[in-house]
Design a protein around this motif. Structure first.
Motif, PDB file in Angstrom:
ATOM      1  N   GLU A   1       0.836  -1.201   0.000  1.00 14.99           N
ATOM      2  CA  GLU A   1       0.000   0.000   0.000  1.00 14.99           C
ATOM      3  C   GLU A   1       0.869   1.249   0.000  1.00 14.99           C
ATOM      4  O   GLU A   1       2.002   1.243   0.473  1.00 14.99           O
ATOM      5  N   ARG A   2       0.297   2.316  -0.550  1.00  6.53           N
ATOM      6  CA  ARG A   2       0.998   3.590  -0.600  1.00  6.53           C
ATOM      7  C   ARG A   2       0.071   4.688  -0.092  1.00  6.53           C
ATOM      8  O   ARG A   2      -1.153   4.541  -0.097  1.00  6.53           O
ATOM      9  N   VAL A   3       0.696   5.757   0.368  1.00 13.74           N
ATOM     10  CA  VAL A   3      -0.045   6.931   0.823  1.00 13.74           C
ATOM     11  C   VAL A   3       0.538   8.157   0.132  1.00 13.74           C
ATOM     12  O   VAL A   3       1.714   8.156  -0.243  1.00 13.74           O
ATOM     13  N   PRO A   4      -0.262   9.181  -0.032  1.00 15.77           N
ATOM     14  CA  PRO A   4       0.278  10.410  -0.630  1.00 15.77           C
ATOM     15  C   PRO A   4       1.412  10.982   0.218  1.00 15.77           C
ATOM     16  O   PRO A   4       1.370  10.938   1.453  1.00 15.77           O
TER      17      PRO A   4
ATOM     18  N   ALA B   1      15.367  11.584   1.169  1.00 15.62           N
ATOM     19  CA  ALA B   1      15.498  10.135   0.984  1.00 15.62           C
ATOM     20  C   ALA B   1      14.821   9.412   2.138  1.00 15.62           C
ATOM     21  O   ALA B   1      14.786   9.903   3.266  1.00 15.62           O
ATOM     22  N   VAL B   2      14.295   8.226   1.834  1.00 14.63           N
ATOM     23  CA  VAL B   2      13.682   7.345   2.818  1.00 14.63           C
ATOM     24  C   VAL B   2      14.462   6.038   2.784  1.00 14.63           C
ATOM     25  O   VAL B   2      14.795   5.545   1.699  1.00 14.63           O
TER      26      VAL B   2
ATOM     27  N   TRP C   1       4.299   9.572  -3.759  1.00 16.25           N
ATOM     28  CA  TRP C   1       3.835   8.482  -2.902  1.00 16.25           C
ATOM     29  C   TRP C   1       4.901   8.014  -1.919  1.00 16.25           C
ATOM     30  O   TRP C   1       6.087   8.063  -2.212  1.00 16.25           O
ATOM     31  N   LEU C   2       4.421   7.507  -0.773  1.00 12.76           N
ATOM     32  CA  LEU C   2       5.247   6.819   0.213  1.00 12.76           C
ATOM     33  C   LEU C   2       4.711   5.400   0.359  1.00 12.76           C
ATOM     34  O   LEU C   2       3.494   5.185   0.275  1.00 12.76           O
TER      35      LEU C   2
ATOM     36  N   ARG D   1       9.009  -3.982  -7.914  1.00 15.47           N
ATOM     37  CA  ARG D   1       7.623  -3.830  -7.443  1.00 15.47           C
ATOM     38  C   ARG D   1       7.452  -2.503  -6.707  1.00 15.47           C
ATOM     39  O   ARG D   1       6.449  -1.806  -6.886  1.00 15.47           O
ATOM     40  N   LEU D   2       8.421  -2.143  -5.888  1.00 15.62           N
ATOM     41  CA  LEU D   2       8.340  -0.855  -5.191  1.00 15.62           C
ATOM     42  C   LEU D   2       8.401   0.312  -6.175  1.00 15.62           C
ATOM     43  O   LEU D   2       7.656   1.290  -6.039  1.00 15.62           O
TER      44      LEU D   2
END
Length: 155
Positions: A29-32, A41-42, A73-74, A104-105
């Protein structure tokens, strides 16, 4: 979209969720990105990643480091944890696991940039490290070294 509603579509966070039986069944799942006007960077680190050898069924172990520079997206971290956990009963070679996760990411997040380092523990006496990235690293974002030493055995 208001801040309290950006998480409304999540299906796993805050709920009891079983570990998916395969990477294909796992829901990422992703979130805005609420800070999309900032370049940053994450990093996610999975030091106890496991999968199975596709031929012998024996477990393989890796230390994964995933870095990305988000755009819109995150990735939601619980869904990522469940996705990575779904590999524990999945048979694939190190290269396939590492690159599949990175692709996939990248497909899900459409980040500015993404890299994954798969630092695999020895199989047959030889460690296999696998690296994947989506393009040139951005020059104006701090990207620390992944910090995983090459395998040294007992030394």
């Amino acid at each position: 979209m208001s801040d309290e509603n950006i998480y409304a579509n999540l299906t796993q966070l805050g709920r009891r969720t079983e570990l998916p039986t395969s990477p294909e069944q796992a829901v990422l799942e992703r979130v805005p990105n609420p800070q999309k006007d900032a370049r940053y960077a994450v990093r996610f680190t999975a030091p106890e990643f496991t999968s199975l050898c596709p031929l012998t069924g024996q477990p393989d172990f890796a230390h994964l480091v995933i870095d990305y520079v988000p755009a819109g997206w995150l990735v939601e971290s619980k869904s990522l944890k469940l996705y990575l956990g779904s590999f524990r009963n999945h048979g694939a070679f190190h290269e396939d696991c590492t690159v599949s996760i990175g692709r996939r990411l990248a497909d899900l997040l459409e980040p500015e940039w993404l890299r994954i380092g798969g630092y695999w523990y020895p199989r047959g006496g030889m460690p296999i490290d696998v690296f994947y990235q989506t393009g040139e690293p951005p020059r104006d974002v701090w990207l620390p070294d992944q910090g995983v030493a090459t395998y040294r055995g007992r030394g």
